[in-house]
Every structure is written in structure tokens, then in C-alpha cells.
Design an enzyme around this catalytic site. Sequence first.
Site, PDB file in Angstrom:
ATOM      1  N   CYS A 281       0.825  -1.202   0.000  1.00  0.00           N
ATOM      2  CA  CYS A 281       0.000   0.000   0.000  1.00  0.00           C
ATOM      3  C   CYS A 281       0.869   1.267   0.000  1.00  0.00           C
ATOM      4  O   CYS A 281       1.517   1.552  -0.993  1.00  0.00           O
ATOM      5  CB  CYS A 281      -0.980  -0.032   1.176  1.00  0.00           C
ATOM      6  SG  CYS A 281      -2.403   1.053   0.947  1.00  0.00           S
ATOM      7  N   HIS A 371      -3.831  -5.288   0.129  1.00  0.00           N
ATOM      8  CA  HIS A 371      -3.448  -5.774   1.461  1.00  0.00           C
ATOM      9  C   HIS A 371      -3.479  -7.299   1.497  1.00  0.00           C
ATOM     10  O   HIS A 371      -4.536  -7.899   1.760  1.00  0.00           O
ATOM     11  CB  HIS A 371      -4.386  -5.208   2.529  1.00  0.00           C
ATOM     12  CG  HIS A 371      -4.086  -3.799   2.899  1.00  0.00           C
ATOM     13  ND1 HIS A 371      -3.363  -3.446   4.023  1.00  0.00           N
ATOM     14  CD2 HIS A 371      -4.373  -2.640   2.266  1.00  0.00           C
ATOM     15  CE1 HIS A 371      -3.240  -2.139   4.082  1.00  0.00           C
ATOM     16  NE2 HIS A 371      -3.845  -1.625   3.013  1.00  0.00           N
ATOM     17  N   GLU A 373      -2.458  -9.255   3.681  1.00  0.00           N
ATOM     18  CA  GLU A 373      -2.732  -9.795   5.020  1.00  0.00           C
ATOM     19  C   GLU A 373      -4.228  -9.848   5.324  1.00  0.00           C
ATOM     20  O   GLU A 373      -4.635 -10.410   6.346  1.00  0.00           O
ATOM     21  CB  GLU A 373      -2.023  -8.947   6.085  1.00  0.00           C
ATOM     22  CG  GLU A 373      -2.727  -7.688   6.537  1.00  0.00           C
ATOM     23  CD  GLU A 373      -2.779  -6.585   5.492  1.00  0.00           C
ATOM     24  OE1 GLU A 373      -3.561  -5.635   5.652  1.00  0.00           O
ATOM     25  OE2 GLU A 373      -2.029  -6.682   4.491  1.00  0.00           O
TER      26      GLU A 373
END
Length: 393
Positions: A281, A371, A373
Site C-alpha cells: 500500500c 493488502h 494480510e
Amino acid sequence: MADTNIPAAPKGATGILVLADGTIVWGRGFGATGAAVGEVCFNTAMTGYQEVMTDPSYAGQIVTFTFPHIGNVGTNDEDVEADAPHALGCIVREDVTEPSSFRNNKPFDQWMVDQGRIGLSGVDTRALTRRIREAGAPNAVIAHDPDGQFDIDDLLAKARDWAGLEGMDLAVEVTGHQTKVWDSGIWRLGHGYTPLDNMEARPHVVAIDFGAKRNIFRNLVNAGAKVTVVPAQTSLDHIMALEPAGVFLSNGPGDPAATGEYAVPVIKELLDKDVPIFGICLGHQMLALAAGAKTVKMHQGHRGANHPVQRVGGDWDSSEGLVEITSMNHGFAVDGDTLPDTIVETHKSLFDGSNCGISITGKRAFGVQYHPEASPGPQDSFYLFEKFVGGLA
């Protein structure tokens, strides 16, 4: 809407959203009382409102949730991505109901009170989302008063006077201020976040915290790394003194060009030293800046847990064309038209074609705009942590 054409407050209105163009949105306030000024955005995820509210990338923003039922599973101490919320407030369709989850330990509206965050319910969030899509993310003030008393002229002035996110370095406000070792892995039902063993035998990743989500560090640990987290303005000398096998550049809020004033020179030096780098990001955007590209403010941004991204080249050639469903939260992007010859575009958004991944030719450095994660979101992209950490062994 003209400034003088202010609609009368409907019966029971205790909350208000005042946009900088004079638009007034009434609703029912919940959470903390008071007023906050920021940029209004929308998030399309169906789950994970607590993770969204505590994501440091939402600093300076008021989140409109497109999913109507927010707060229905309450809150707990595990579903957080930082020590405190960073979103200024939230706008929802339905009133917050009593929580229905065995994991709940505090109702969402009470959590919002305790955290000093303002909520607004009873809003036509579909109409507000369409307005953002058509006209862009507006500056606005969200306010809550149990008596329904608002000085609309003052709130409008605050919305108009706010400078906006462009040119704003917010990473320095949300970063941790101490160097610390992270040793817990990903969450498991019945176990929570369990510290993992044998840290000293692992490749050492120094993670620069520009406003990181905790689940990023957990996934780095789960992939086999020893992780040391350092503040956003950490010097090159301090980073190198930690003897990193690789450096991770985290997500974060604000304008990457502004944060890049101090971060990009460090990243350039790391590239010159051929230190392996992985950026997510904001970290992805600053890696691109360090390699000679530029970033731009997006019209509405990408925020949600259902964004399709396609692999288009680079180290992913063997699986080129594969599509990942990803979690995103960003209002700035790498300008794909400014990529120099030394940058290979590896991923692209299937929503609007914007850049979602790069690798640096001749360097062990790559980044993704989304993202991997998740938290909340799909787990299609966990492989990126294994790719990064596995390349350090």
C-alpha cells in the site's frame, strides 16, 4: 445544495454530516459526542468493521460502510489492527443492534464512545456512496449531539477550511515511536495470537511502520521471519545496524509524496545496497517513488474486501493472467503512465486498470497496492509473505 437551502432536521435527528459543498445529511448519532473533520470515503467489505476502524490507513477519514448491518457482532480485544481507532468516525444504514457473537465483550456503540469516535446511523449509504463515486471523496464534518443542536454554519466552515489529504504526511502521526520485536503469528480460534518460537534462527526482517496493520507483522512471522518494527522516520544507519536480511515497508495514511520526503531517500539507499524490500500500500507507493515513478490522488479510492487484481508480468510470469480477490484501502495510487523502464508492472486492478503491483528490475524489491494480510478480506494473497521471506533464507 446551496448554503441557504438547509433542510430541516427530521424528528429524532441527533447526528449530522456536513459536506464542504453545502450538502447536509441528517441521521441518528451514536458513539462519542462532538465533531470531527476529514475526508468521507466508503468501504464495501461485509465483515471486519472493527479492523477497518482501527486500521491506521484510515487516519483523517470518515468511513461510510456500504454493508447495512454494522455493529451486529459487537467488539472484542482481538479484532483490532492498532492500539486505538484511527478512522474519525463511521456512517451506517441501520441502527447498531445488540451484539450477537460469542466473541463479543462490548457493544459497538459503547466501544465507539470509549474510543472517542463518532457514528451516524439512519443514512441512505447507497446514495452517499453514489455521490462519492460520481463527485469524488469530499471533505466533511461529522457531528453528534444528543439534543440535536448544531451550528451548521460553523460546521460548514470547518469542512471548507480543512486542507484535505493531498500533501499531508499522516504517517508521522500514527507510527509507533519505539523499536520493538514482533513474535506472534496469525489468529487461531481458541488460541488467539500465539507467540512463535525459535526467532533467532529466522531471517531478520526490519519493518518500517508508516501506520501498519498488525496482521501484516503476524503474517511475516507466520511465513518464517523474525520481525523488528521501527518508526517511520528511522534512519538508514539505524536500520542497517539491525542487520536486516530484508526490509518491509508498511501501509499507512496520507499522501505518499509527503511521507516520501523523508522515507524515499532511505529507500533509495536500501535499493543501492541491494537489500531485499517488500512494500504494501503506502510502502508500495513509496518504493515506486524511490524507483522513479509518481503517485496521484484517486477520484474515490479503493476500499473493500472484494477487489479483483490480475497478475500481468514480472516474477509472476508463470501464472500471468491469474486473478486474486483482494482487500484494499487506499486513496492514492502509483501512476502507471510514469513507470520508468526499471519498473515492471506485475499486478493491475480489474476495476479501473490502476497499478496494483511492481517489481524493480535487477533488484530484490517488489510491492503491491492491496493488502495481502486481509483482516478483513480473502486470503488469496498470503503467498506474498512466503515469497518475500522465502527469498531471504
